[in-house]
Design an enzyme around this catalytic site. Structure first.
Site, short mmCIF file in Angstrom:
data_model
loop_
_atom_site.label_atom_id
_atom_site.label_comp_id
_atom_site.label_asym_id
_atom_site.label_seq_id
_atom_site.Cartn_x
_atom_site.Cartn_y
_atom_site.Cartn_z
N GLY A 86 0.79 -1.24 0.00
CA GLY A 86 0.00 0.00 0.00
C GLY A 86 0.81 1.28 0.00
O GLY A 86 0.34 2.31 0.50
N HIS A 137 0.60 0.81 -13.30
CA HIS A 137 1.35 -0.38 -13.69
C HIS A 137 2.84 -0.02 -13.73
O HIS A 137 3.21 1.03 -14.27
CB HIS A 137 0.90 -0.87 -15.07
C1 GAR Z 1 3.33 -1.18 -7.41
O1 GAR Z 1 4.62 -1.17 -7.95
C2 GAR Z 1 2.30 -1.25 -8.53
O2 GAR Z 1 2.68 -0.54 -9.67
C3 GAR Z 1 2.28 -2.74 -8.80
O3 GAR Z 1 2.32 -3.32 -7.53
C4 GAR Z 1 3.06 -2.48 -6.65
C5 GAR Z 1 2.24 -2.24 -5.41
O4 GAR Z 1 2.96 -1.54 -4.47
N1 GAR Z 1 1.12 -3.12 -9.54
C6 GAR Z 1 1.11 -4.09 -10.43
O5 GAR Z 1 2.09 -4.76 -10.70
C7 GAR Z 1 -0.24 -4.33 -11.09
N2 GAR Z 1 -0.08 -5.20 -12.21
P1 GAR Z 1 2.22 -0.81 -3.27
O6 GAR Z 1 1.29 -1.85 -2.64
O7 GAR Z 1 3.33 -0.42 -2.34
O8 GAR Z 1 1.47 0.37 -3.82
#
Ligand code: GAR
Length: 210
Positions: free
Chosen positions: A14, A111
């Site tokens: 998050g 993404h």
């Molecule tokens: C982020 O890097 C987001 O871009 C990626 O997951 C991570 C979540 O981090 N999303 C994907 O890969 C979607 N296909 P967070 O929970 O710290 O925001």
């Protein structure tokens, strides 16, 4: 103009959620987070939300017989909270056309690659394996495909020869935390005009009721 009510969907840590909360608290984004939903009960994103007094709910996929009933449960929470914009902030599931239609044109995703390169769940691994010299992140509207909707904002970072998935992810994440709140701000200011695949960003004085 009434404030946009965000429903933020997460699967894990998050940190993007945190960057959105901070942008709202700074007054940069004129929206409120109506609810944070995670598809895992132990997602740290839920703790972050609760610590700020934001309603948080776990809607756990394996507790539902199929994707349809799972998504209906998500929609029930979102509708129950009056959510007007769905924000996918590290939500690691592909949503079905039924969900996408329920919030057509009102779902944003971040993404961690320069789409259309490296869609899917392993963007950094795929980028390193391909040998690209530049990667980055993309905020886009969600359509029925996987990471395929109209692009709102992108930011690029260099890929270094010594990069691992972790070092590249960290460099990209810094940019995610910048462009995701920015894209939400543009949306709330009604400054995103979509024409087919192209999203035009209207000047500040041309935003208006959607
Ligand atoms: C982020 O890097 C987001 O871009 C990626 O997951 C991570 C979540 O981090 N999303 C994907 O890969 C979607 N296909 P967070 O929970 O710290 O925001």
């Amino acid at each position: 103009m009434p404030k946009e009510k965000l429903g933020v969907l997460c699967s894990g840590r998050g940190s993007n959620l945190a960057s959105i909360i901070e942008a709202i608290e700074r007054g940069d984004v004129g929206a409120e987070i109506a609810v944070v939903i995670a598809d895992k009960a132990d997602a740290y994103a839920l703790e972050r939300a609760r610590a700020r007094g934001i309603p948080a709910a776990a809607v756990v996929r394996k507790e539902y017989a199929d994707r349809e009933t799972f998504e209906r449960a998500l929609l029930d929470v979102l509708h129950g909270r009056g959510v007007t914009l769905v924000v996918l902030a590290g939500f690691m599931r592909v949503l079905s056309p039924v969900f996408v239609h329920a919030y057509a044109g009102r779902i944003l995703n971040i993404h961690p690659a320069l789409l259309p390169s490296f869609p899917g769940a392993h963007a950094h691994r795929d980028a390193l394996a391909y040998g690209v010299k530049v990667s980055g992140c993309t905020v886009h509207f969600v359509d029925e495909g996987t990471d395929s909707g109209p692009i709102i904002l992108q930011a690029a970072v260099p890929v270094l020869e010594e990069d691992t998935e972790e070092t590249l992810a960290a460099r990209v994440l810094e940019q995610e935390h910048r462009i995701f709140p920015e894209a939400i701000r543009l949306y709330t200011e009604r400054r995103l005009q979509t024409d087919g695949r192209t999203v035009r960003i209207l000047p500040a004085d041309e935003g208006g009721p959607s």
